[in-house]
Design a protein around this motif. Structure first.
Motif: not given
Ligand code: ADP
Ligand code: ASP
Ligand code: MG
Length: 415
Positions: A42-47
């Motif tokens: 996932a895009m960085a920070g999304e999780t």
């Protein structure tokens, strides 16, 4: 022609521009005549954002629904990369965990991959289509979406490489390889051209998050050739190798491959535990039953009144639950007092050279003592020494040890 799995981490997938950059890297491999499957994070920070929503909705979220939510970040990046690849002129499609499927256990949020059905994806790849697979997710036997634990896309990539019998599994991330320690903490960390699977496994398990521990375990078991590379440069990366394959290099190299740190532990001390057979089982039995993973254990010698103190560490997030479990077991254990401290960190040095050299641990203890850093607990394995120290000294300790073991890169010559 080779068959390769390329894995791109969160920073590499953060935004359309970067996803286009990933598509360009994939295209280079396809243009070179290779069959390619791509695993994405996932895009960085999304999780983290998705985990936050679950916590907000309910601190006791149903783990099956939690996985439905947190697995979603990878669905988005998989679709976006397939679109970007198509825009770059390559046939591509996404294969979600349940579509392949990636079979996993039903241990939600820490599921294990049990097998991957590859017939359909292999046929597509043989026709020249790029397969884009979201990392971190699987599907359980009862058809529920699962996730593999934080950092789990590395494990998805290695598992897919094993299932596809790929020639290589290239892990693209935001640093250009495995370093002697986290290069974000020690600017003079050095990139390792090669590291043994065993050292990488220990480093990962004591906190070097560049690869998820289970991905290394799986690569070792399935004999997958793994390389760690940068998404943002063409610098040569780090290759994971067998020790015998690397005999000379390792022998000539420093004793220590790397230094790692972990801020995710908390320390618990039970004071005044009766010194009698069975007491340790009485402490750790209930913790194990509550699925709490105890890491380090230190038991002091008995005092005159035949009581002792037992100190151990647990994952920091599980400290409140651990204290609760111990409180409930107080009568069967019989301790006087429980002390806890979550402002601690674990610092470890790892290297296969330790097998044949004495004095590695002493160098560590002296270097920390010289800086006035107190050691609160120690554990060792054949190729690792770990200590618990106060969290405020983490960065200092990592830097001091990096220097003490002669790992610092030469200082840059200032013009
Ligand atoms: P990705 O999102 O690509 O999976 P991660 O953040 O999980 O990336 O892992 C890469 C990070 O690991 C680096 O940015 C670096 O700060 C950290 N790291 C910790 N120890 C090491 C090490 N020994 N070598 C390289 N990177 C390390
Ligand atoms: N997105 C997941 C995480 O942040 C999996 C991964 O990136 O490897 O943990
Ligand atoms: Mg990662």
């Amino acid at each position: 022609m080779a068959r390769i799995v390329m894995k791109f981490g969160g920073t590499s997938m953060a935004g359309t521009e970067r996803i286009r950059g990933v598509a360009a890297r994939v295209k280079r491999e396809v243009d070179a005549g290779n069959q390619v499957a791509v695993v994405v994070s996932a895009m960085a920070g999304e999780t983290d954002r998705l985990v936050g929503f679950c916590r907000e909705a309910s601190p006791l979220a149903d783990p099956r629904e939690y996985d439905v939510v947190v697995a979603a970040g990878e669905q988005i990046t998989a679709g976006l990369l397939a679109i970007a690849l198509q825009a770059a002129g390559l046939p591509a499609r996404s294969w979600l965990g349940w579509q392949l499927p990636i079979h996993s256990s039903s241990a939600h949020s820490v599921a294990r991959i049990e097998g991957i059905d590859t017939d359909a994806v292999m046929a597509a790849m043989a026709k020249g289509e790029v397969a884009v697979v979201p990392g971190f997710q699987g599907v359980s036997d009862d058809g529920r979406i699962t996730t593999l634990g934080r950092g789990g896309s590395d494990t998805s990539a290695v598992a897919l490489a094993a299932a596809l019998k790929a020639d290589r599994c290239d892990i693209y991330t935001d640093v250009d390889g495995v370093y002697t320690t986290d290069p974000r903490i020690v600017p003079r960390a050095r990139k390792l051209a090669r590291i043994t699977y065993e050292e990488m496994l220990e480093l990962a398990s004591v906190g070097a998050k560049v690869l998820q521990t289970r991905s290394v375990e799986l690569a070792m078991k399935e004999k997958v050739r793994v390389q760690v590379l940068s998404s943002f440069s063409d610098a040569p990366g780090t290759m994971l190798v067998d020790e015998d394959e690397d005999g000379n290099t390792i022998m000539e190299r420093e004793l220590i491959a790397g230094v790692a740190y972990d801020r995710n532990e908390a320390k618990v001390t039970l004071v005044g535990v009766p010194d009698r057979p069975g007491v340790v089982a009485a402490i750790f039995g209930p913790l194990a039953d509550a699925n709490i993973n105890v890491d380090m254990i230190v038991q002091n010698i008995a005092k005159a009144e035949r009581t002792t103190d037992v100190t151990f560490t647990v994952p920091r997030t599980q400290l409140p639950r651990s204290l609760d479990v111990l409180d409930k077991a107080k009568d069967s254990i019989g301790f006087i007092q429980v002390l806890s401290d979550d402002a601690v960190a674990k610092i470890s040095v790892v290297g296969v050279g330790m097998r044949s050299h004495a004095g590695v641990a002493v160098t560590m203890f002296r270097a920390l003592a010289d800086r006035g850093i107190n050691i609160q607990a120690i554990t060792t394995s054949e190729i690792k020494v770990s200590v618990i120290i106060a969290e405020e000294y983490v960065e200092l300790a990592v830097r001091v040890l990096h220097t003490a073991y002669g790992l610092d890169a030469p200082a840059e010559v200032v013009a």
